[in-house]
Design a protein around this motif. Structure first.
Motif, short mmCIF file in Angstrom:
data_model
loop_
_atom_site.label_atom_id
_atom_site.label_comp_id
_atom_site.label_asym_id
_atom_site.label_seq_id
_atom_site.Cartn_x
_atom_site.Cartn_y
_atom_site.Cartn_z
N LEU A 105 23.67 -27.60 48.08
CA LEU A 105 23.86 -26.13 47.87
C LEU A 105 23.91 -25.70 49.27
N HIS A 145 24.52 -22.57 51.80
CA HIS A 145 24.88 -21.00 51.89
C HIS A 145 25.77 -20.70 53.00
N THR A 170 27.73 -20.85 48.44
CA THR A 170 27.74 -19.41 48.47
C THR A 170 27.97 -18.56 49.11
N THR A 202 22.23 -22.12 39.64
CA THR A 202 22.79 -23.10 40.18
C THR A 202 22.21 -24.31 39.60
N GLU A 239 18.74 -27.10 39.66
CA GLU A 239 18.06 -27.88 40.76
C GLU A 239 19.25 -28.75 41.48
N VAL A 290 19.30 -28.17 49.98
CA VAL A 290 19.75 -27.10 50.13
C VAL A 290 19.82 -27.03 51.81
N ASP A 312 20.58 -23.92 54.32
CA ASP A 312 20.25 -22.47 54.53
C ASP A 312 20.90 -22.27 56.13
N SER A 324 15.58 -19.96 47.68
CA SER A 324 16.21 -21.40 47.58
C SER A 324 15.27 -22.64 47.31
N THR A 325 13.82 -22.35 47.87
CA THR A 325 12.98 -23.63 47.53
C THR A 325 12.78 -24.04 46.44
N VAL A 359 15.27 -27.08 45.10
CA VAL A 359 15.05 -28.25 45.26
C VAL A 359 14.21 -29.01 44.31
N LEU A 376 14.93 -29.21 51.74
CA LEU A 376 15.77 -27.83 52.10
C LEU A 376 15.72 -27.85 53.65
N THR A 405 17.10 -25.55 56.99
CA THR A 405 17.44 -24.40 57.40
C THR A 405 17.70 -24.32 58.90
#
Length: 306
Positions: free
Chosen positions: A150, A152, A176, A204, A206, A210, A212, A222-223, A226, A232, A234
Motif C-alpha cells: 500500500l 500513500h 492512495t 484495502t 491486509e 505499507v 507512508d 495504516s498500522t 499490516v 510499515l 514511513t
C-alpha cells in the motif's frame, strides 16, 4: 552568485529569498557543482539541519535544497572519482548549504555521473524521491515478488517512483491519494487506487507492506492494515503506533552513489519516469512552493540553462 536563502525559521516557504551570497569553497573531498536544476522539499524547513551545522551552531542565512543536477567546476583537495566538466547528479549534505544556488559544494561521494542522454531537470527529480522509494521498499521493508504493498501519496514525487519500482518487482500495488490522482497512479502501474477523501482506507484489507509519506491519522490507521509479519515504513514522522504483529520503521534517506547510477540506468531504459510537476526559474522558487499551489509530481527549479 545568486541563491535562495532562509533565515527566519517561523516564516515557512514565504521566507525563501533570492539573495547574493559568496561563492562556495571546496573542502577536502568536495567538488563545486554549477547547478543546472535543483529539487526542494518544503518540509526541510522544519529540519534542524536546515538551521544549524553538525555542531549545533546557527548557520543562517542558509541555502536549502538537497537535490541537484549540474556540472563539476572545481575539485577539492584529495577528491577522486569525478573530473572538472563532468555532468553529475545527487544529494547535497544535510547540514551545509544546498542546491538552490548557482554553485554549491558537495561531497564527491554523494554524487554520481549523469549520462549524456538524461537531462538535468529529470535528473534533479530523482535523488531524494528515487533513493527514498528504493530504501523504503527494498532496504527496509524487503518487498518481494508476489507481495502486496500500500503506497500513500502515489502521485507525488516519492510515491510515484515507489509505485513504478514496486510494480517492476512483481508486487501487487494499492495506491492512495486524491481523486485527481487516480489516473496518474493507475497509469504508473498501480493495481488499485483508493481516494482517501471519498473511500475507506480500511477496505484495502491486509497488506505485506505499507509505505507512508503522509503521517498523522493516515499513518495511525495504516498500522491495522499490516498483516502478521509485515512492515510499515514511513518517512513522515517517528512511529508511535505499531502493527499488532509486524514491524514499523521511520527512516531518513541516505546517499547511495551506486543506487543513483542504477536509477539513472532505469531512466535510460524507460523503466522509470519521474513525474515533473512544474519547472520554475530560481527567481520564482519562493512562489513555486507556496501552500496553496499543489501540482502532481516533483517541482523542479531550473537554476542554470544548459
Amino acid at each position: 552568485m545568486q541563491a535562495i536563502t532562509v533565515k527566519d525559521r517561523d516564516a515557512g516557504v514565504s521566507g525563501l529569498t533570492l539573495t547574493e551570497v559568496p561563492h562556495p569553497r571546496a573542502a577536502e573531498n568536495d567538488v563545486i557543482v554549477e547547478v543546472h536544476a535543483a529539487g526542494f522539499t518544503p518540509g526541510e524547513l522544519d529540519w534542524p539541519s536546515t538551521w544549524t551545522d553538525r555542531a549545533g551552531r546557527d548557520r543562517t542565512p542558509s541555502v536549502p535544497g538537497h537535490e541537484l543536477s549540474g556540472v563539476v567546476t572545481e575539485l577539492g583537495y584529495g577528491t577522486t572519482g569525478l573530473t572538472v566538466g563532468q555532468r553529475v547528479f545527487g544529494l547535497t549534505d544535510w547540514t551545509r548549504n544546498g542546491s538552490l544556488a548557482q554553485y554549491t559544494a558537495v561531497e564527491a561521494r554523494n554524487l554520481t555521473p549523469l549520462p549524456a542522454d538524461v537531462d538535468h531537470v529529470t535528473a534533479a527529480a530523482l535523488p531524494i524521491s528515487g533513493l527514498t522509494a528504493w530504501q523504503a521498499l527494498f532496504d527496509h521493508a524487503h518487498l518481494t515478488t508476489g507481495q502486496s504493498v500500500l503506497i500513500h501519496g502515489a502521485a507525488g514525487g516519492v510515491g510515484s517512483i515507489a509505485v513504478q519500482l514496486a510494480r517492476e518487482a512483481g508486487a501487487r500495488v494499492i495506491a492512495t491519494g486524491r481523486a485527481a490522482d487516480r489516473e496518474t497512479a493507475l497509469g504508473l502501474g498501480a493495481d488499485t487506487f483508493i481516494d482517501l477523501q471519498a473511500e475507506k482506507l480500511e477496505d484495502t484489507g491486509e497488506v505485506d507492506v505499507v509505505f507512508d509519506v503522509i503521517g498523522g491519522e493516515i499513518l495511525e490507521r495504516s498500522t491495522a492494515l499490516v498483516r502478521p509479519g509485515g512492515t510499515l515504513v514511513t518517512i513522515a514522522e517517528p512511529v508511535t503506533v505499531h502493527p499488532h504483529d509486524g514491524r514499523a520503521i521511520f527512516f531518513v534517506v541516505e546517499p547511495d552513489r551506486a543506487r543513483l547510477a542504477d536509477l539513472a540506468q532505469r531512466l535510460r531504459d524507460g523503466r522509470l519516469k519521474p513525474i515533473i510537476g512544474a519547472v520554475r526559474p530560481l527567481a520564482e522558487a519562493a512562489s513555486a512552493f507556496t501552500p496553496d499551489k499543489r501540482t502532481p509530481g516533483k517541482t523542479i527549479i531550473r537554476v542554470t540553462e544548459a
